[in-house]
Design a protein around this motif. Structure first.
Motif, mmCIF file in Angstrom:
data_model
loop_
_atom_site.group_PDB
_atom_site.id
_atom_site.type_symbol
_atom_site.label_atom_id
_atom_site.label_comp_id
_atom_site.label_asym_id
_atom_site.label_seq_id
_atom_site.Cartn_x
_atom_site.Cartn_y
_atom_site.Cartn_z
ATOM 1 N N ARG A 201 -7.600 -3.168 7.557
ATOM 2 C CA ARG A 201 -6.267 -3.296 6.970
ATOM 3 C C ARG A 201 -6.224 -4.492 6.016
ATOM 4 N N ARG A 202 -6.800 -5.612 6.467
ATOM 5 C CA ARG A 202 -6.826 -6.821 5.628
ATOM 6 C C ARG A 202 -7.645 -6.597 4.364
ATOM 7 N N LEU A 203 -8.764 -5.908 4.545
ATOM 8 C CA LEU A 203 -9.639 -5.653 3.405
ATOM 9 C C LEU A 203 -8.941 -4.749 2.386
ATOM 10 N N ARG A 204 -8.213 -3.781 2.907
ATOM 11 C CA ARG A 204 -7.498 -2.855 2.007
ATOM 12 C C ARG A 204 -6.471 -3.590 1.157
ATOM 13 N N ILE A 205 -5.824 -4.568 1.763
ATOM 14 C CA ILE A 205 -4.814 -5.323 1.016
ATOM 15 C C ILE A 205 -5.467 -5.987 -0.200
ATOM 16 N N LYS A 206 -6.725 -6.403 -0.011
ATOM 17 C CA LYS A 206 -7.411 -7.080 -1.117
ATOM 18 C C LYS A 206 -7.996 -6.125 -2.150
ATOM 19 N N ILE A 207 -8.471 -4.967 -1.692
ATOM 20 C CA ILE A 207 -9.193 -4.111 -2.646
ATOM 21 C C ILE A 207 -8.407 -2.915 -3.175
ATOM 22 N N GLU A 208 -7.407 -2.472 -2.425
ATOM 23 C CA GLU A 208 -6.683 -1.273 -2.853
ATOM 24 C C GLU A 208 -5.461 -1.647 -3.694
ATOM 25 N N SER A 209 -5.146 -0.794 -4.658
ATOM 26 C CA SER A 209 -3.934 -1.021 -5.444
ATOM 27 C C SER A 209 -2.721 -0.814 -4.546
ATOM 28 N N ASP A 210 -2.781 0.227 -3.715
ATOM 29 C CA ASP A 210 -1.717 0.487 -2.748
ATOM 30 C C ASP A 210 -2.364 0.649 -1.372
ATOM 31 N N PRO A 211 -2.342 -0.418 -0.554
ATOM 32 C CA PRO A 211 -3.040 -0.383 0.747
ATOM 33 C C PRO A 211 -2.523 0.698 1.685
ATOM 34 N N THR A 212 -1.281 1.197 1.440
ATOM 35 C CA THR A 212 -0.772 2.247 2.325
ATOM 36 C C THR A 212 -1.297 3.617 1.897
ATOM 37 N N GLU A 213 -1.776 3.701 0.668
ATOM 38 C CA GLU A 213 -2.384 4.943 0.175
ATOM 39 C C GLU A 213 -3.785 4.625 -0.325
ATOM 40 N N PRO A 214 -4.692 4.271 0.603
ATOM 41 C CA PRO A 214 -6.007 3.803 0.157
ATOM 42 C C PRO A 214 -6.772 4.861 -0.638
ATOM 43 N N GLU A 215 -7.343 4.387 -1.709
ATOM 44 C CA GLU A 215 -8.067 5.224 -2.633
ATOM 45 C C GLU A 215 -9.568 5.148 -2.364
ATOM 46 N N TYR A 216 -10.000 3.969 -1.966
ATOM 47 C CA TYR A 216 -11.440 3.723 -1.820
ATOM 48 C C TYR A 216 -11.889 3.718 -0.358
ATOM 49 N N LEU A 217 -11.226 2.851 0.417
ATOM 50 C CA LEU A 217 -11.588 2.755 1.825
ATOM 51 C C LEU A 217 -10.661 3.683 2.604
ATOM 52 N N THR A 218 -11.107 4.924 2.748
ATOM 53 C CA THR A 218 -10.219 5.935 3.311
ATOM 54 C C THR A 218 -10.417 6.132 4.811
ATOM 55 N N THR A 219 -9.400 6.701 5.434
ATOM 56 C CA THR A 219 -9.429 6.943 6.870
ATOM 57 C C THR A 219 -9.999 8.327 7.163
ATOM 58 N N VAL A 220 -10.881 8.388 8.156
ATOM 59 C CA VAL A 220 -11.336 9.689 8.644
ATOM 60 C C VAL A 220 -10.623 9.860 9.980
ATOM 61 N N TRP A 221 -9.576 10.674 9.973
ATOM 62 C CA TRP A 221 -8.684 10.762 11.121
ATOM 63 C C TRP A 221 -9.414 11.068 12.425
ATOM 64 N N GLY A 222 -9.062 10.296 13.447
ATOM 65 C CA GLY A 222 -9.639 10.501 14.772
ATOM 66 C C GLY A 222 -11.087 10.076 14.874
ATOM 67 N N TYR A 223 -11.607 9.437 13.816
ATOM 68 C CA TYR A 223 -13.018 9.074 13.861
ATOM 69 C C TYR A 223 -13.258 7.646 13.386
ATOM 70 N N GLY A 224 -12.949 7.393 12.148
ATOM 71 C CA GLY A 224 -13.205 6.058 11.617
ATOM 72 C C GLY A 224 -12.834 5.963 10.153
ATOM 73 N N TYR A 225 -13.759 5.472 9.365
ATOM 74 C CA TYR A 225 -13.477 5.251 7.947
ATOM 75 C C TYR A 225 -14.656 5.659 7.082
ATOM 76 N N LYS A 226 -14.348 5.790 5.787
ATOM 77 C CA LYS A 226 -15.456 5.998 4.873
ATOM 78 C C LYS A 226 -15.127 5.444 3.496
ATOM 79 N N TRP A 227 -16.208 5.155 2.767
ATOM 80 C CA TRP A 227 -16.074 4.726 1.382
ATOM 81 C C TRP A 227 -16.095 6.007 0.583
ATOM 82 N N GLY A 228 -14.884 6.491 0.303
ATOM 83 C CA GLY A 228 -14.869 7.800 -0.325
ATOM 84 C C GLY A 228 -13.801 7.845 -1.368
ATOM 85 N N TYR A 229 -14.227 7.995 -2.509
ATOM 86 C CA TYR A 229 -13.244 8.162 -3.567
ATOM 87 C C TYR A 229 -13.858 9.070 -4.587
#
Ligand code: CA
Length: 229
Positions: A201-229
């Motif tokens: 969450r902290r990292l998203r605030i720094k790297i995403e234009s809109d941390p609530t709608e992450p473009e780069y560091l995305t959520t993989v629901w029920g699993y984790g995260y990925k660098w996917g854009y």
């Protein structure tokens, strides 16, 4: 092919060196005198390394070395010195030579020195690209541990740096919280998986234009995260 100047007045030694350099994949440029060497250097500005014999019929190898350096060239220079000429080694290094090889030398010894020097010289350029990961607007430098977005440096904590490095090294790969925890905090870390979410969450605030709608560091629901854009 990398060009190497071979300045040596004794033709048998010169051909021995030339043959071995060619065998190692280099393009040798031969010169039998100091003046000839300087001429060849002028015509071949892409010579990346010079092997300079010291004792020559005209100007000696040290003088050639001095003139190469005086021209501002940073090419690799290896002096070929006669046995037991300790003074040559000192003079050679003082005039700007990078290394010296004592005669008689084996082909293996010579090419090892040449390879080592070329590696040392090429280090800046090669390391630069080897140490950089580019993804979209991001540039991660793993040598000085910095992250830029659109050329702007982003200030990261060490954990945030390790996180983004993990993601940028694995683009598109879904990573579980467990994997992330083990990779960033270490497998013996006993903290909670929530730690991952907090830091993401902290990292998203720094790297995403809109941390609530992450473009780069995305959520993989029920699993984790990925660098996917
Ligand atoms: Ca000589």
């Amino acid at each position: 092919m990398k060009k190497i100047l071979v300045l040596e007045d004794e033709s048998n030694i010169r051909s021995f060196v030339v043959i071995n350099l060619r065998r190692s994949g280099f393009e040798p440029i031969e010169a039998a005198s100091g003046e000839e060497a300087l001429e060849k250097l002028k015509v071949n500005p892409d010579i990346c390394l010079a092997l300079l014999d010291v004792m020559l019929p005209d100007i000696d190898g040290f003088e050639v070395c001095r003139r190469i350096r005086a021209s501002g060239s940073k090419m690799g220079i290896i002096m070929l010195t006669a046995k037991n000429q300790e003074i040559d080694k000192v003079t050679g290094l003082m005039t700007g030579a990078d290394d010296y090889v004592t005669k008689p030398f084996s082909p293996a010894e010579l090419t090892a020195r040449v390879d080592a020097l070329i590696r040392r010289l090429g280090v800046d350029e090669d390391e630069k690209s080897a140490n950089e990961i580019v993804s979209g607007p991001f540039l991660l430098n793993t040598r000085n541990r910095t992250l830029e977005k659109d050329g702007q440096r982003l200030k990261l904590t060490q954990i945030e740096y390790l996180l983004i490095k993990l993601f940028m090294e694995n683009p598109g790969k879904a990573m579980s919280r467990e994997d992330i925890l083990a990779a960033v905090w270490g497998s013996d870390f006993t903290g909670e998986l929530k730690t991952v979410d907090v830091n993401i969450r902290r990292l998203r605030i720094k790297i995403e234009s809109d941390p609530t709608e992450p473009e780069y560091l995305t959520t993989v629901w029920g699993y984790g995260y990925k660098w996917g854009y």
